[in-house]
Write an enzyme that holds these catalytic residues in place. Structure first.
Site, PDB file in Angstrom:
ATOM      1  CB  CYS A  63     -29.821 -24.049 -51.792  1.00 41.29           C
ATOM      2  SG  CYS A  63     -30.271 -24.246 -50.056  1.00 41.29           S
ATOM      3  NE  ARG A  64     -24.657 -18.651 -47.518  1.00 43.64           N
ATOM      4  CZ  ARG A  64     -25.278 -18.570 -46.354  1.00 43.64           C
ATOM      5  NH1 ARG A  64     -26.540 -18.904 -46.242  1.00 43.64           N
ATOM      6  NH2 ARG A  64     -24.657 -18.141 -45.286  1.00 43.64           N
TER       7      ARG A  64
END
Length: 98
Positions: A63-64
């Site tokens: 993810c980020r």
């Protein structure tokens, strides 16, 4: 939960390893670039899409920053999937993107 660093993933890709990478960011975030070969399944859809995954394969979840991928990894792991969370997420990624 198993963890892997972005550098380890980059090195595995450089060495030609075939990896199964799932990016759980939202579609608009992924549009800005993702790990080469990663498949986008936003976190909110992971429980609905998990039946498309193979429990005999190992997946790296991205993810980020590592938070959402950690949640996705916990959910998938609870259903018997072999998953590893990429800590630091795309914020730690220095490799090529597609």
């Amino acid at each position: 939960m198993k963890q892997i660093t972005a550098t380890e993933v980059q090195n595995m890709l450089k060495s030609g390893s075939a990896l199964n990478i799932i990016d759980v960011r939202e579609v608009d975030e992924v549009a800005g670039g993702k790990v080469p070969g990663a498949v986008n399944i936003p976190l909110g859809l992971i429980q609905f899409k998990m039946n498309e995954l193979d429990k005999n394969k190992e997946y790296i979840i991205v993810c980020r920053s590592g938070g959402r991928s950690g949640m996705a990894a916990q959910v998938l792991e609870s259903y018997g999937y072999n998953v590893t969370n990429m800590i630091g997420g795309m914020m730690s990624w220095a490799g090529e993107m597609e």
